[in-house]
Write a protein that holds these residues in place. Structure first.
Motif, PDB file in Angstrom:
ATOM      1  N   MET A  32       0.842  -1.182   0.000  1.00 19.88           N
ATOM      2  CA  MET A  32       0.000   0.000   0.000  1.00 19.88           C
ATOM      3  C   MET A  32       0.886   1.243   0.000  1.00 19.88           C
ATOM      4  N   ARG A  33       0.738   2.088  -0.978  1.00 17.67           N
ATOM      5  CA  ARG A  33       1.565   3.287  -1.107  1.00 17.67           C
ATOM      6  C   ARG A  33       0.801   4.508  -0.632  1.00 17.67           C
ATOM      7  N   ASN A  34       0.381   4.474   0.594  1.00 18.04           N
ATOM      8  CA  ASN A  34      -0.456   5.523   1.135  1.00 18.04           C
ATOM      9  C   ASN A  34       0.312   6.318   2.184  1.00 18.04           C
ATOM     10  N   PHE A  35       1.579   6.691   1.861  1.00 15.91           N
ATOM     11  CA  PHE A  35       2.398   7.340   2.861  1.00 15.91           C
ATOM     12  C   PHE A  35       2.052   8.802   3.085  1.00 15.91           C
ATOM     13  N   LYS A  36       1.174   9.375   2.265  1.00 13.04           N
ATOM     14  CA  LYS A  36       0.785  10.770   2.454  1.00 13.04           C
ATOM     15  C   LYS A  36      -0.696  10.913   2.776  1.00 13.04           C
ATOM     16  N   SER A  37      -1.320   9.860   3.207  1.00  9.97           N
ATOM     17  CA  SER A  37      -2.748   9.900   3.513  1.00  9.97           C
ATOM     18  C   SER A  37      -3.039  10.959   4.572  1.00  9.97           C
ATOM     19  N   LYS A  38      -4.165  11.615   4.425  1.00 10.17           N
ATOM     20  CA  LYS A  38      -4.612  12.605   5.417  1.00 10.17           C
ATOM     21  C   LYS A  38      -5.175  11.922   6.664  1.00 10.17           C
ATOM     22  N   VAL A  39      -5.482  10.639   6.541  1.00 17.89           N
ATOM     23  CA  VAL A  39      -6.022   9.873   7.661  1.00 17.89           C
ATOM     24  C   VAL A  39      -4.838   9.239   8.398  1.00 17.89           C
ATOM     25  N   PRO A  40      -4.529   9.692   9.630  1.00 17.51           N
ATOM     26  CA  PRO A  40      -3.347   9.194  10.338  1.00 17.51           C
ATOM     27  C   PRO A  40      -3.252   7.675  10.431  1.00 17.51           C
ATOM     28  N   ALA A  41      -4.373   6.988  10.627  1.00 14.76           N
ATOM     29  CA  ALA A  41      -4.336   5.526  10.767  1.00 14.76           C
ATOM     30  C   ALA A  41      -3.914   4.841   9.476  1.00 14.76           C
TER      31      ALA A  41
ATOM     32  N   ARG B 201      -1.713   6.335   7.251  1.00 17.72           N
ATOM     33  CA  ARG B 201      -0.445   6.918   6.816  1.00 17.72           C
ATOM     34  C   ARG B 201       0.697   5.942   7.082  1.00 17.72           C
ATOM     35  N   ASP B 202       1.490   5.692   6.072  1.00 18.40           N
ATOM     36  CA  ASP B 202       2.635   4.776   6.178  1.00 18.40           C
ATOM     37  C   ASP B 202       3.862   5.567   6.629  1.00 18.40           C
ATOM     38  N   VAL B 203       3.939   5.880   7.927  1.00 18.26           N
ATOM     39  CA  VAL B 203       5.018   6.727   8.428  1.00 18.26           C
ATOM     40  C   VAL B 203       6.386   6.061   8.362  1.00 18.26           C
ATOM     41  N   PHE B 204       6.426   4.735   8.308  1.00 16.35           N
ATOM     42  CA  PHE B 204       7.704   4.026   8.204  1.00 16.35           C
ATOM     43  C   PHE B 204       8.073   3.732   6.753  1.00 16.35           C
ATOM     44  N   LEU B 205       7.245   4.168   5.801  1.00 20.89           N
ATOM     45  CA  LEU B 205       7.477   3.940   4.374  1.00 20.89           C
ATOM     46  C   LEU B 205       7.715   2.461   4.096  1.00 20.89           C
ATOM     47  N   ALA B 206       6.896   1.649   4.705  1.00 18.41           N
ATOM     48  CA  ALA B 206       7.039   0.200   4.590  1.00 18.41           C
ATOM     49  C   ALA B 206       6.927  -0.286   3.154  1.00 18.41           C
ATOM     50  N   TYR B 207       6.225   0.449   2.306  1.00 17.45           N
ATOM     51  CA  TYR B 207       6.092   0.036   0.914  1.00 17.45           C
ATOM     52  C   TYR B 207       7.455  -0.073   0.212  1.00 17.45           C
ATOM     53  N   LEU B 208       8.476   0.612   0.741  1.00 16.74           N
ATOM     54  CA  LEU B 208       9.794   0.580   0.105  1.00 16.74           C
ATOM     55  C   LEU B 208      10.444  -0.803   0.167  1.00 16.74           C
TER      56      LEU B 208
ATOM     57  N   TRP C 216      18.531  18.295   8.134  1.00 19.51           N
ATOM     58  CA  TRP C 216      19.096  18.540   6.804  1.00 19.51           C
ATOM     59  C   TRP C 216      18.658  17.484   5.796  1.00 19.51           C
ATOM     60  N   PHE C 217      18.436  16.249   6.255  1.00 20.33           N
ATOM     61  CA  PHE C 217      18.036  15.216   5.296  1.00 20.33           C
ATOM     62  C   PHE C 217      16.598  14.734   5.497  1.00 20.33           C
ATOM     63  N   GLN C 218      15.823  15.461   6.277  1.00 21.27           N
ATOM     64  CA  GLN C 218      14.414  15.098   6.483  1.00 21.27           C
ATOM     65  C   GLN C 218      13.632  15.001   5.174  1.00 21.27           C
ATOM     66  N   PRO C 219      13.855  15.904   4.216  1.00 22.56           N
ATOM     67  CA  PRO C 219      13.125  15.755   2.944  1.00 22.56           C
ATOM     68  C   PRO C 219      13.432  14.434   2.235  1.00 22.56           C
ATOM     69  N   VAL C 220      14.650  13.947   2.354  1.00 19.65           N
ATOM     70  CA  VAL C 220      15.029  12.674   1.726  1.00 19.65           C
ATOM     71  C   VAL C 220      14.330  11.522   2.438  1.00 19.65           C
ATOM     72  N   ILE C 221      14.313  11.560   3.757  1.00 20.79           N
ATOM     73  CA  ILE C 221      13.640  10.521   4.542  1.00 20.79           C
ATOM     74  C   ILE C 221      12.139  10.523   4.250  1.00 20.79           C
ATOM     75  N   SER C 222      11.566  11.703   4.112  1.00 23.18           N
ATOM     76  CA  SER C 222      10.126  11.824   3.906  1.00 23.18           C
ATOM     77  C   SER C 222       9.669  11.370   2.520  1.00 23.18           C
ATOM     78  N   ASN C 223      10.541  11.509   1.526  1.00 28.33           N
ATOM     79  CA  ASN C 223      10.172  11.142   0.163  1.00 28.33           C
ATOM     80  C   ASN C 223      11.401  10.606  -0.576  1.00 28.33           C
ATOM     81  N   PRO C 224      11.898   9.437  -0.188  1.00 26.23           N
ATOM     82  CA  PRO C 224      13.157   8.926  -0.756  1.00 26.23           C
ATOM     83  C   PRO C 224      13.120   8.724  -2.263  1.00 26.23           C
TER      84      PRO C 224
END
Length: 120
Positions: free
Chosen positions: A1-10, A12-19, A72-80
């Motif tokens: 599931m590639r739902n890492f930017k979902s507006k619904v917190p439950a 949201r893939d905060v660990f980017l598990a889809y990677l 400094w690298f938060q943008p990379v972590i957030s959207n690798p």
């Protein structure tokens, strides 16, 4: 599931598990196995930190390191995926090492410490 930017917190893939979809995993805890071809075997010609990347003249001769302040690298972590082509230009990339903070929930602190140990 590639739902890492979902507006619904439950959702949201905060660990980017889809990677790691389709990755080979270890027995037991199922940690993803990094294929050998993704592991650099040489000695980099030079190493530079992400926050000094503007100083790089020829990325093919430089290893990119993320041992700098997390922000400094938060943008990379957030959207690798947005950085794959930029990072591919470098001789190699030294993994990101996010810091655990004492105001994080304990499970996140444990995860960051485990991640740091797993990458050593």
């Amino acid at each position: 599931m590639r739902n890492f930017k979902s507006k619904v917190p439950a959702k949201r893939d905060v660990f980017l598990a889809y990677l790691i979809d389709g990755a080979q995993r270890t027995a037991g805890k199922g940690y993803p196995i990094i294929p050998a071809e993704f592991c650099y075997q040489g000695i980099p010609s030079d190493i530079i930190q992400w926050d000094h990347r503007s100083e790089v003249k020829d990325p093919k001769t430089v290893a990119m390191s993320f041992y700098c302040n997390d922000e400094w690298f938060q943008p990379v972590i957030s959207n690798p995926q947005a950085y794959v082509e930029k990072l591919r230009k470098y001789e190699c990339v030294i993994g990101m090492d996010c810091s655990p903070y004492d105001n994080m929930p304990q499970v996140l602190q444990d995860y960051q410490i485990w991640l740091n140990l797993a990458n050593t």
